[in-house]
Scaffold this motif. Structure first.
Motif, PDB file in Angstrom:
ATOM      1  N   VAL A 153      40.258 -56.090  35.171  1.00 15.15           N
ATOM      2  CA  VAL A 153      41.331 -57.133  34.034  1.00 15.15           C
ATOM      3  C   VAL A 153      41.135 -58.066  33.923  1.00 15.15           C
ATOM      4  CG1 VAL A 153      44.053 -56.795  33.379  1.00 15.15           C
ATOM      5  CG2 VAL A 153      43.458 -55.786  35.516  1.00 15.15           C
ATOM      6  N   TYR A 154      41.133 -58.335  32.274  1.00 18.95           N
ATOM      7  CA  TYR A 154      40.255 -58.931  31.213  1.00 18.95           C
ATOM      8  C   TYR A 154      41.680 -59.826  30.584  1.00 18.95           C
ATOM      9  CZ  TYR A 154      35.646 -57.636  32.363  1.00 18.95           C
ATOM     10  OH  TYR A 154      34.365 -58.082  32.896  1.00 18.95           O
ATOM     11  N   TYR A 155      41.934 -61.704  30.499  1.00 18.12           N
ATOM     12  CA  TYR A 155      42.868 -61.902  29.974  1.00 18.12           C
ATOM     13  C   TYR A 155      42.330 -62.535  28.832  1.00 18.12           C
ATOM     14  CZ  TYR A 155      45.644 -60.210  34.235  1.00 18.12           C
ATOM     15  OH  TYR A 155      45.898 -59.218  35.347  1.00 18.12           O
ATOM     16  N   CYS A 156      43.834 -63.009  28.153  1.00 20.83           N
ATOM     17  CA  CYS A 156      43.823 -64.216  26.592  1.00 20.83           C
ATOM     18  C   CYS A 156      43.846 -65.410  27.470  1.00 20.83           C
ATOM     19  CB  CYS A 156      43.510 -63.378  25.567  1.00 20.83           C
ATOM     20  SG  CYS A 156      43.277 -64.064  24.074  1.00 20.83           S
ATOM     21  N   ASN A 157      42.861 -66.447  26.834  1.00 18.26           N
ATOM     22  CA  ASN A 157      43.883 -67.456  26.706  1.00 18.26           C
ATOM     23  C   ASN A 157      43.800 -68.207  26.058  1.00 18.26           C
ATOM     24  OD1 ASN A 157      43.756 -70.621  28.705  1.00 18.26           O
ATOM     25  ND2 ASN A 157      45.392 -69.807  28.347  1.00 18.26           N
ATOM     26  N   MET A 158      45.213 -68.798  25.695  1.00 18.32           N
ATOM     27  CA  MET A 158      44.960 -69.637  24.526  1.00 18.32           C
ATOM     28  C   MET A 158      45.812 -71.293  24.478  1.00 18.32           C
ATOM     29  SD  MET A 158      45.131 -67.199  20.982  1.00 18.32           S
ATOM     30  CE  MET A 158      43.901 -65.927  20.576  1.00 18.32           C
ATOM     31  N   VAL A 159      45.173 -71.927  24.286  1.00 17.25           N
ATOM     32  CA  VAL A 159      45.531 -73.706  24.621  1.00 17.25           C
ATOM     33  C   VAL A 159      46.081 -74.394  23.365  1.00 17.25           C
ATOM     34  CG1 VAL A 159      45.396 -75.478  26.412  1.00 17.25           C
ATOM     35  CG2 VAL A 159      43.706 -72.894  26.622  1.00 17.25           C
ATOM     36  N   THR A 160      46.749 -75.214  23.564  1.00 15.71           N
ATOM     37  CA  THR A 160      47.044 -75.477  22.057  1.00 15.71           C
ATOM     38  C   THR A 160      47.547 -77.000  23.116  1.00 15.71           C
ATOM     39  OG1 THR A 160      49.599 -75.299  22.524  1.00 15.71           O
ATOM     40  CG2 THR A 160      48.822 -73.555  21.052  1.00 15.71           C
ATOM     41  N   LEU A 161      48.415 -78.442  21.940  1.00  9.42           N
ATOM     42  CA  LEU A 161      48.271 -79.250  22.515  1.00  9.42           C
ATOM     43  C   LEU A 161      49.381 -79.387  23.819  1.00  9.42           C
ATOM     44  CD1 LEU A 161      47.383 -81.701  19.410  1.00  9.42           C
ATOM     45  CD2 LEU A 161      46.307 -81.348  21.439  1.00  9.42           C
ATOM     46  N   SER A 162      50.309 -78.287  23.842  1.00  8.44           N
ATOM     47  CA  SER A 162      51.073 -78.624  24.529  1.00  8.44           C
ATOM     48  C   SER A 162      51.951 -76.919  25.088  1.00  8.44           C
ATOM     49  CB  SER A 162      52.735 -78.497  23.341  1.00  8.44           C
ATOM     50  OG  SER A 162      53.120 -78.132  22.572  1.00  8.44           O
ATOM     51  N   ASP A 163      50.882 -76.348  25.351  1.00 12.57           N
ATOM     52  CA  ASP A 163      50.956 -75.138  25.394  1.00 12.57           C
ATOM     53  C   ASP A 163      50.316 -74.179  26.111  1.00 12.57           C
ATOM     54  OD1 ASP A 163      54.360 -74.939  23.716  1.00 12.57           O
ATOM     55  OD2 ASP A 163      54.196 -75.361  26.448  1.00 12.57           O
ATOM     56  N   SER A 164      50.005 -72.997  27.073  1.00 15.21           N
ATOM     57  CA  SER A 164      48.436 -72.780  27.801  1.00 15.21           C
ATOM     58  C   SER A 164      49.589 -70.742  27.466  1.00 15.21           C
ATOM     59  CB  SER A 164      48.813 -72.720  28.883  1.00 15.21           C
ATOM     60  OG  SER A 164      47.749 -71.994  29.482  1.00 15.21           O
ATOM     61  N   TYR A 165      48.960 -69.726  26.617  1.00 13.18           N
ATOM     62  CA  TYR A 165      49.839 -68.890  26.000  1.00 13.18           C
ATOM     63  C   TYR A 165      48.562 -67.368  27.170  1.00 13.18           C
ATOM     64  CZ  TYR A 165      52.553 -70.966  22.729  1.00 13.18           C
ATOM     65  OH  TYR A 165      53.106 -72.053  22.206  1.00 13.18           O
ATOM     66  N   TRP A 166      49.586 -67.137  27.638  1.00 16.70           N
ATOM     67  CA  TRP A 166      48.060 -65.594  28.800  1.00 16.70           C
ATOM     68  C   TRP A 166      48.619 -64.409  28.318  1.00 16.70           C
ATOM     69  CZ3 TRP A 166      44.359 -66.322  31.533  1.00 16.70           C
ATOM     70  CH2 TRP A 166      44.269 -67.474  32.394  1.00 16.70           C
ATOM     71  N   GLY A 167      48.127 -64.006  27.692  1.00 17.87           N
ATOM     72  CA  GLY A 167      48.397 -62.249  27.215  1.00 17.87           C
ATOM     73  C   GLY A 167      48.295 -61.379  28.599  1.00 17.87           C
ATOM     74  N   GLN A 168      48.753 -60.265  28.514  1.00 18.77           N
ATOM     75  CA  GLN A 168      49.298 -59.319  29.676  1.00 18.77           C
ATOM     76  C   GLN A 168      47.684 -59.048  30.579  1.00 18.77           C
ATOM     77  OE1 GLN A 168      52.116 -58.845  30.904  1.00 18.77           O
ATOM     78  NE2 GLN A 168      52.580 -60.914  29.396  1.00 18.77           N
ATOM     79  N   GLY A 169      46.849 -58.655  29.081  1.00 17.72           N
ATOM     80  CA  GLY A 169      45.237 -58.179  30.279  1.00 17.72           C
ATOM     81  C   GLY A 169      44.933 -56.443  29.514  1.00 17.72           C
ATOM     82  N   THR A 170      44.252 -55.850  29.688  1.00 18.48           N
ATOM     83  CA  THR A 170      43.455 -55.007  29.650  1.00 18.48           C
ATOM     84  C   THR A 170      42.178 -54.915  30.627  1.00 18.48           C
ATOM     85  OG1 THR A 170      42.658 -53.989  27.297  1.00 18.48           O
ATOM     86  CG2 THR A 170      41.686 -56.360  27.900  1.00 18.48           C
ATOM     87  N   GLN A 171      42.441 -53.862  30.448  1.00 18.68           N
ATOM     88  CA  GLN A 171      41.912 -53.256  31.962  1.00 18.68           C
ATOM     89  C   GLN A 171      40.320 -52.572  31.549  1.00 18.68           C
ATOM     90  OE1 GLN A 171      42.844 -52.664  34.969  1.00 18.68           O
ATOM     91  NE2 GLN A 171      40.305 -52.028  35.442  1.00 18.68           N
ATOM     92  N   VAL A 172      38.978 -52.858  32.092  1.00 14.16           N
ATOM     93  CA  VAL A 172      37.739 -52.875  32.200  1.00 14.16           C
ATOM     94  C   VAL A 172      37.257 -51.795  33.179  1.00 14.16           C
ATOM     95  CG1 VAL A 172      35.448 -53.432  31.437  1.00 14.16           C
ATOM     96  CG2 VAL A 172      37.503 -53.948  29.731  1.00 14.16           C
ATOM     97  N   THR A 173      36.978 -50.645  32.793  1.00  9.92           N
ATOM     98  CA  THR A 173      36.459 -49.810  33.619  1.00  9.92           C
ATOM     99  C   THR A 173      35.177 -49.239  34.005  1.00  9.92           C
ATOM    100  OG1 THR A 173      38.438 -49.291  35.291  1.00  9.92           O
ATOM    101  CG2 THR A 173      36.647 -48.211  35.734  1.00  9.92           C
ATOM    102  N   VAL A 174      34.062 -50.303  34.971  1.00  9.94           N
ATOM    103  CA  VAL A 174      33.210 -49.785  34.694  1.00  9.94           C
ATOM    104  C   VAL A 174      32.072 -48.634  35.553  1.00  9.94           C
ATOM    105  CG1 VAL A 174      30.329 -50.271  34.089  1.00  9.94           C
ATOM    106  CG2 VAL A 174      31.519 -52.169  33.730  1.00  9.94           C
ATOM    107  N   SER A 175      31.542 -47.905  35.103  1.00  4.25           N
ATOM    108  CA  SER A 175      31.849 -46.577  36.426  1.00  4.25           C
ATOM    109  C   SER A 175      31.407 -45.417  35.509  1.00  4.25           C
ATOM    110  CB  SER A 175      33.495 -45.842  36.771  1.00  4.25           C
ATOM    111  OG  SER A 175      32.583 -44.651  37.932  1.00  4.25           O
ATOM    112  N   SER A 176      30.231 -44.528  36.553  1.00  7.37           N
ATOM    113  CA  SER A 176      29.907 -43.616  35.864  1.00  7.37           C
ATOM    114  C   SER A 176      30.885 -41.866  36.321  1.00  7.37           C
ATOM    115  CB  SER A 176      28.389 -42.841  36.477  1.00  7.37           C
ATOM    116  OG  SER A 176      28.112 -43.227  37.869  1.00  7.37           O
TER     117      SER A 176
END
Length: 115
Positions: free
Chosen positions: A92-115
């Motif tokens: 699961v890949y998560y995004c994080n954005m940081v400001t001077l006062s806060d840190s924000y996270w997303g809920q994530g997006t699933q990446v699956t690598v498979s044949s």
């Protein structure tokens, strides 16, 4: 209220490519860092790449040059272009954005690598 939303994940075959996007909505001031993390089952969350507003990029060494991080500061959006994907990139890949006062996270997006 700030929301961070990832998109672009999915199922891809080994050797394939995906482009993840992450956008922040709401009023967000002074972003000083945007980053992608990932978490595979049973593992801790780990940094993949980060970018600052002036374009400085940092990549974790396991990527071997396969991933590229970019951002559109005017849109509060960060991207992760992933190439030559391997089964070990499955997570699961998560995004994080940081400001001077806060840190924000997303809920994530699933990446699956498979044949």
């Amino acid at each position: 209220q700030v929301q961070v939303v990832e998109s672009g994940g999915g199922l891809v075959q080994p050797g394939g490519s995906l482009r993840l996007s992450c956008a922040a909505s709401g009023t967000i001031f002074s972003i000083i860092d945007m980053a992608w993390y990932r978490q595979a089952p049973g593992n801790q969350r780990e940094l993949v790449a980060r970018i600052t507003p002036n374009g400085t990029k940092v990549y974790t060494r396991f990527l071997k040059g396969r991933f590229t991080i970019d951002s559109d500061n005017a849109k509060n959006t960060v991207y992760l272009q992933m190439k030559s994907l391997e089964p070990e990139d499955t997570a699961v890949y998560y995004c994080n954005m940081v400001t001077l006062s806060d840190s924000y996270w997303g809920q994530g997006t699933q990446v699956t690598v498979s044949s």
